[in-house]
Design a protein around this motif. Sequence first.
Motif, PDB file in Angstrom:
ATOM      1  N   UNK A 127      -0.313   7.165  -9.924  1.00 45.48           N
ATOM      2  CA  UNK A 127      -0.412   7.905 -11.179  1.00 45.48           C
ATOM      3  C   UNK A 127      -1.868   8.077 -11.619  1.00 45.48           C
ATOM      4  N   UNK A 128      -2.820   7.695 -10.774  1.00 50.62           N
ATOM      5  CA  UNK A 128      -4.231   7.775 -11.154  1.00 50.62           C
ATOM      6  C   UNK A 128      -4.848   9.130 -10.835  1.00 50.62           C
ATOM      7  N   UNK A 129      -4.348   9.785  -9.805  1.00 49.67           N
ATOM      8  CA  UNK A 129      -4.953  11.027  -9.350  1.00 49.67           C
ATOM      9  C   UNK A 129      -4.062  12.205  -9.710  1.00 49.67           C
ATOM     10  N   UNK A 130      -4.672  13.336  -9.797  1.00 49.93           N
ATOM     11  CA  UNK A 130      -3.952  14.572 -10.093  1.00 49.93           C
ATOM     12  C   UNK A 130      -4.405  15.646  -9.103  1.00 49.93           C
ATOM     13  N   UNK A 154       0.830  -1.207   0.000  1.00 47.11           N
ATOM     14  CA  UNK A 154       0.000   0.000   0.000  1.00 47.11           C
ATOM     15  C   UNK A 154       0.862   1.254   0.000  1.00 47.11           C
ATOM     16  N   UNK A 155       1.973   1.240   0.716  1.00 53.56           N
ATOM     17  CA  UNK A 155       2.852   2.406   0.719  1.00 53.56           C
ATOM     18  C   UNK A 155       3.494   2.609  -0.651  1.00 53.56           C
ATOM     19  N   UNK A 156       3.875   1.520  -1.295  1.00 60.61           N
ATOM     20  CA  UNK A 156       4.446   1.646  -2.635  1.00 60.61           C
ATOM     21  C   UNK A 156       3.432   2.225  -3.615  1.00 60.61           C
ATOM     22  N   UNK A 157       2.197   1.778  -3.515  1.00 60.34           N
ATOM     23  CA  UNK A 157       1.146   2.330  -4.377  1.00 60.34           C
ATOM     24  C   UNK A 157       0.883   3.797  -4.055  1.00 60.34           C
ATOM     25  N   UNK A 158       0.992   4.166  -2.790  1.00 58.55           N
ATOM     26  CA  UNK A 158       0.774   5.571  -2.415  1.00 58.55           C
ATOM     27  C   UNK A 158       1.875   6.460  -2.978  1.00 58.55           C
ATOM     28  N   UNK A 171       0.776  11.172  -2.745  1.00 53.70           N
ATOM     29  CA  UNK A 171       1.823  11.678  -1.854  1.00 53.70           C
ATOM     30  C   UNK A 171       1.923  13.197  -1.934  1.00 53.70           C
ATOM     31  N   UNK A 172       1.859  13.764  -3.131  1.00 56.67           N
ATOM     32  CA  UNK A 172       1.938  15.218  -3.263  1.00 56.67           C
ATOM     33  C   UNK A 172       0.785  15.891  -2.532  1.00 56.67           C
ATOM     34  N   UNK A 173      -0.395  15.316  -2.641  1.00 58.77           N
ATOM     35  CA  UNK A 173      -1.556  15.882  -1.938  1.00 58.77           C
ATOM     36  C   UNK A 173      -1.393  15.755  -0.433  1.00 58.77           C
ATOM     37  N   UNK A 174      -0.913  14.586   0.023  1.00 57.97           N
ATOM     38  CA  UNK A 174      -0.732  14.369   1.458  1.00 57.97           C
ATOM     39  C   UNK A 174       0.309  15.314   2.041  1.00 57.97           C
ATOM     40  N   UNK A 175       1.444  15.443   1.388  1.00 61.52           N
ATOM     41  CA  UNK A 175       2.500  16.317   1.910  1.00 61.52           C
ATOM     42  C   UNK A 175       2.072  17.778   1.893  1.00 61.52           C
ATOM     43  N   UNK A 176       1.375  18.205   0.850  1.00 59.08           N
ATOM     44  CA  UNK A 176       0.951  19.607   0.768  1.00 59.08           C
ATOM     45  C   UNK A 176      -0.039  19.944   1.867  1.00 59.08           C
ATOM     46  N   UNK A 177      -1.059  19.096   2.048  1.00 63.48           N
ATOM     47  CA  UNK A 177      -2.054  19.362   3.088  1.00 63.48           C
ATOM     48  C   UNK A 177      -1.424  19.314   4.478  1.00 63.48           C
ATOM     49  N   UNK A 190      10.068   5.476   2.489  1.00 60.39           N
ATOM     50  CA  UNK A 190      10.276   5.784   1.066  1.00 60.39           C
ATOM     51  C   UNK A 190      11.699   5.496   0.602  1.00 60.39           C
ATOM     52  N   UNK A 191      12.634   5.345   1.503  1.00 58.31           N
ATOM     53  CA  UNK A 191      14.019   5.093   1.115  1.00 58.31           C
ATOM     54  C   UNK A 191      14.143   3.790   0.339  1.00 58.31           C
ATOM     55  N   UNK A 192      13.296   2.821   0.654  1.00 58.16           N
ATOM     56  CA  UNK A 192      13.349   1.521  -0.030  1.00 58.16           C
ATOM     57  C   UNK A 192      12.103   1.226  -0.850  1.00 58.16           C
ATOM     58  N   UNK A 193      11.026   1.933  -0.620  1.00 56.84           N
ATOM     59  CA  UNK A 193       9.753   1.609  -1.274  1.00 56.84           C
ATOM     60  C   UNK A 193       9.317   2.639  -2.303  1.00 56.84           C
ATOM     61  N   UNK A 194       9.979   3.786  -2.376  1.00 53.02           N
ATOM     62  CA  UNK A 194       9.641   4.804  -3.370  1.00 53.02           C
ATOM     63  C   UNK A 194      10.521   4.586  -4.598  1.00 53.02           C
ATOM     64  N   UNK A 195       9.956   3.965  -5.639  1.00 52.26           N
ATOM     65  CA  UNK A 195      10.732   3.611  -6.819  1.00 52.26           C
ATOM     66  C   UNK A 195      10.878   4.770  -7.797  1.00 52.26           C
TER      67      UNK A 195
END
Length: 683
Positions: A378-381, A370-374, A385-391, A572-577
């Motif tokens: 690429x489905x949302x715009x 689930x973390x890798x998918x988060x 992650x960008x939405x989560x970090x910004x909020x 994310x160090x190992x799961x953010x591809x």
Amino acid sequence: MSGSSPNGLSTPKTPIRAITSKLSTTASPSIASADQSYEPLLKSLFVHRLKFVFLRSALVAWVVYVTWACWMSESEGIMGNIWVPLKPWTLIYSGLAWFSLAVPAVVLRKVFLTDTRSPAASPSGIVSIALSKNSTRVAFLTYLASAFCALLIHKAMAATYERSDPKLTVFVKSKKHPHYLNGRLVFLALTQAVAAAAFSLRGAMMDRLHCSSQRPQINQKSSALYLNVVFSAIVSAVFTTLTLTASMTTFAALRAILPVFFKLPIIPLFLRPFTAHFIKGSWTFLLPFFHISLLFRGWLLAFTTFFLWDVADSLFDSVVSEAVPISLLGKEPNTTLVSGITSKSAIFKYFAYSEIRELAVDESSSASSRRTDLFGDQKNLPNLWAFLSRESLVVLNNDYQLLLRRGAPPPPPPAAPVKLPATPGPIIGTPTPLLRSQIYKAHKESPRDAALDALASDGPITQAVEAAADATHVPEIFRSVESRVFTTPIVEEATKNVVQVASLGSRLRAKVKGFGVAVWDMHAPGFVKELLEQLVQWWYHERQSKLVEKALPFRELDVVIVEALSHLICASLTEDHYGTVQRDIPKILEVMVSYLTAIEEYQVEINNLLKPLPEIPLPPKKQAEYDALAIEIHKSQEILGFVADGLKEGLARISRTFGTKLLAFKFPPRIANKLQGFLDYAS
């Protein structure tokens, strides 16, 4: 068929059409709002949890009223009371008590629960703000009706179980005076009313109706529920004792004031048939001590009422506040979970971030997927992650700015600059002369209209009179009719009378206040004066810890956001591809370091408030003030330390995970110097 063109080429008669494409140009779907995806799931969880609150409060009510029934039945031996819990009347009375005591308390918490804390820092300010809200008045009336229902249930139980007459009828049994009110029942009703007022006041002081006293916690132990019940019993015993003392004092004061009403006209005609016997008897302040059994009954009844209210509140806090992963119930768990952080309620937002933190901490393969998918969404715009970090950064930055303002509201926006009229420049050419003659044909005015215009209020005659009034000394009465109306002697006299009455009222209040102060200074004992002075100072004094709470109203939410972001960054160090998280690490670390620096500066500022003790011993009063300030500073440091520890743990966690890889990012010098300490400690 085809035709020939001028150049000899054949052209088809059927039109040429473009080849249709199956590619769509629809934009990527955006993340749904919390009220559409996350909040319905969370509200359904609350409804399910309320069932457990009602069941457990019903069990507590049954145990309490079984105890009441065993005490009232007066059966001999254990075997005589063994069937009391299962008797139909016991179950009926327990159900009525649960419905009239526990259920209203839970419903009030559910209806009026919000995420806002009281901004006041003194008890007087907290109570005044609470009384200005409609919810406090509704709560008090609800508790008052609930307390009177408990009295009626107790009266019915006494008639059912007690063999001896409890003497709780509405009127005394007298043939000569059949309408005299029963003093025992009046005292119990007054005790219940005071208990309702005391519980409402306690709820207002704790801000319990408007802000949850206990924020949601993950994996809360079930043993805490039993501890809450024990704590509620202790608190109820203390408040019941204070309530009984206040009701005795109030009952004595009412009996002392009652003879005054009998000296007024007409009123005794309505009071004498019901209350004439209250003005007789021994000294009122000692009268309750001649009825110890009544005092004991009143204490137990008030304790039962207060205890069931407090248990219902404690169960609401402990059971409803337990967080569970509810995003799995949605179609897309990650999207549903991230949408929860957009909720307008800080409580719902806390549940969402708590679940994100649990997802970031979980080491299972499903959580890693689930973390890798988060991270690689690429489905949302924008992506998840960008939405989560910004909020998250917006929330942290807003609370950081609020801390810098020490809880004050944001300043108003600056006023728009006044635009001065542009001054005309020098005329370069010869200007074209304007046409000064009339364009339209002049209207010929009739003599009647000219006379009326001349006599009007803005006519030439009036203007001439006003212009030459000072030179010719025209009396005021001839200048205008309007001035005659508003400067008449009657109006002036009425205005003078109103001013005199207002000044007379203020002088009368000042004299009454001065007389009361003089009588108080002459006849009040010294210890009573000192006690009242301490009480007034306690009532109006602002607490330093409350000021810190005002500057950090959402500190629990901030800590759980930091924990969730730091764990996700480490994962994310190992799961953010795709390296999605790495570009946001500098911004996140900068906000966390700035927040921590502001809290540490506030801690130093608060520590400076406590000056070192002098070598000579202080007077008792000064020593008490010094100890009270030390306690408030300790509470303030605990509040600030809670947020500071969360930020330090988050920064240390990221520093340990990335280590020297943080050198690849660019930070401002102030942020880099602060991070260097965490990096040195981690290495």
